[in-house]
Design a protein around this motif. Structure first.
Motif, mmCIF file in Angstrom:
data_model
loop_
_atom_site.group_PDB
_atom_site.id
_atom_site.type_symbol
_atom_site.label_atom_id
_atom_site.label_comp_id
_atom_site.label_asym_id
_atom_site.label_seq_id
_atom_site.Cartn_x
_atom_site.Cartn_y
_atom_site.Cartn_z
ATOM 1 N N ALA A 51 0.492 21.642 -23.897
ATOM 2 C CA ALA A 51 1.225 20.378 -24.036
ATOM 3 C C ALA A 51 2.709 20.628 -24.222
ATOM 4 C CB ALA A 51 0.695 19.597 -25.228
ATOM 5 N N ASP A 179 2.274 5.856 -23.558
ATOM 6 C CA ASP A 179 2.812 5.922 -22.187
ATOM 7 C C ASP A 179 4.343 5.973 -22.203
ATOM 8 O OD1 ASP A 179 2.471 3.166 -23.164
ATOM 9 O OD2 ASP A 179 3.337 2.567 -21.239
ATOM 10 N N GLU A 182 5.244 9.534 -23.153
ATOM 11 C CA GLU A 182 4.988 10.447 -22.035
ATOM 12 C C GLU A 182 6.087 10.333 -20.971
ATOM 13 O OE1 GLU A 182 1.547 11.265 -18.761
ATOM 14 O OE2 GLU A 182 1.077 9.892 -20.405
ATOM 15 N N THR A 183 6.545 9.106 -20.748
ATOM 16 C CA THR A 183 7.578 8.898 -19.726
ATOM 17 C C THR A 183 8.934 9.417 -20.185
ATOM 18 O OG1 THR A 183 6.411 6.883 -19.118
ATOM 19 C CG2 THR A 183 8.636 7.137 -18.255
ATOM 20 N N THR A 210 4.970 13.720 -32.839
ATOM 21 C CA THR A 210 5.047 13.713 -31.377
ATOM 22 C C THR A 210 5.425 15.092 -30.845
ATOM 23 O OG1 THR A 210 5.740 11.417 -31.425
ATOM 24 C CG2 THR A 210 6.137 12.606 -29.377
ATOM 25 N N ARG A 213 2.676 17.681 -31.611
ATOM 26 C CA ARG A 213 1.320 17.333 -31.122
ATOM 27 C C ARG A 213 0.290 17.430 -32.242
ATOM 28 N NH1 ARG A 213 4.455 16.322 -27.342
ATOM 29 N NH2 ARG A 213 4.005 16.749 -25.165
#
Ligand code: URA
Length: 266
Positions: A51, A179, A182-183, A210, A213
């Motif tokens: 990740a 989302d 992630e973007t 974040t 993780r």
């Protein structure tokens, strides 16, 4: 520093839980805190999972002329230095419509501010109302406290770089959604890879969880050092949390002493 600034600095240091001022040269060289050093030695690793593989457009070295890639790997431009490389990333973001936040009332993108060659970088969650208006991270009440925290370790805001995981204000200051993270986070990773800070301070639960993780609470994450994209990452409480919970200032001060020690290491 004039007399008033010194008084202010000492007052804030006292509020942060600093017991006194030492004339010990070890303090000046920022080596002097056994607790901090032992914590630094208790280093866990993070950031080695898939990740945390480099974002699509990392820069191997932003200190010399080089080709940049956009968030989808397309060539963007050449950068002579970190400032230019950051400007190219900002240009790539443009007036972003990549996630739904662009249609949910945000006024502008809040990219980041500070020294492109900073050794120390702060990463927050997302812009709030004041940041959305001014286009600069951490300018509201929490930002003013962050400025004091920076000054408490004898740095100025202009010395460091400040950015957020998310570049647009979520409506009503809600937490950013997966989302959106992630973007947007590849742009933060690009900023980190260009600036190459020695130390990153992750401000608050959201930023720390974040980046690392993990769902571990910030109270467990803080006070330790993690490897992250070539930097040492130190999680600490978010200044907005500190404003609501003044007793957490003492822990923030401990974390900032740890940061100061890490910055002094070769
Ligand atoms: N809180 C954040 O996490 N970031 C900002 O820029 C302002 C407040």
């Amino acid at each position: 520093m004039d007399r008033d600034q010194l008084t202010e600095h000492l007052k804030f240091a006292a509020e942060l839980g600093v017991a006194g001022v030492s004339r010990d040269p070890a303090w000046r060289t920022r080596q002097g805190d056994a607790l901090v050093v032992s914590r630094a030695q208790d280093e866990r690793t993070a950031g080695s999972s898939p990740a945390h593989a480099p974002a699509p457009s990392p820069l191997d070295s932003a200190r010399g002329p080089e080709a940049l890639e956009g968030s989808k790997g397309e060539p963007v431009t050449f950068a002579a230095n970190a400032a230019e490389a950051l400007a190219a990333v900002r240009a790539d973001i443009g007036d972003c419509t990549r996630c739904k936040l662009h249609g949910q009332g945000r006024r502008q993108i809040v990219f980041g501010v500070g020294n492109p060659d900073a050794d120390l970088m702060f990463v927050g969650e997302a812009p709030g109302a004041d940041e959305d208006i001014q286009g600069i991270p951490f300018v509201g009440r929490a930002g003013q406290l962050l400025t004091k925290i920076i000054e408490a370790i004898d740095l100025k805001r202009e010395d460091v770089y400040i950015a957020n995981v998310i570049k647009c204000r979520p409506p009503g200051n809600r937490n950013p959604e997966p989302d959106e993270v992630e973007t947007c986070e590849p742009f933060l990773f690009q900023q980190i890879d260009i600036i190459k800070p020695k130390v990153i301070v992750a401000l608050g639960k959201f930023g720390a969880q974040t980046l690392l993780r993990t769902l571990d609470p910030i109270s467990r994450l803080r006070g330790r050092v993690y490897n992250f994209r070539g930097a040492k990452l130190v999680p600490t409480f978010h200044p907005a949390y500190v404003l609501r919970n003044p007793s957490s200032k003492r822990d923030v001060w401990e974390d900032m002493k740890l940061v100061r020690t890490l910055l002094s290491e070769k």
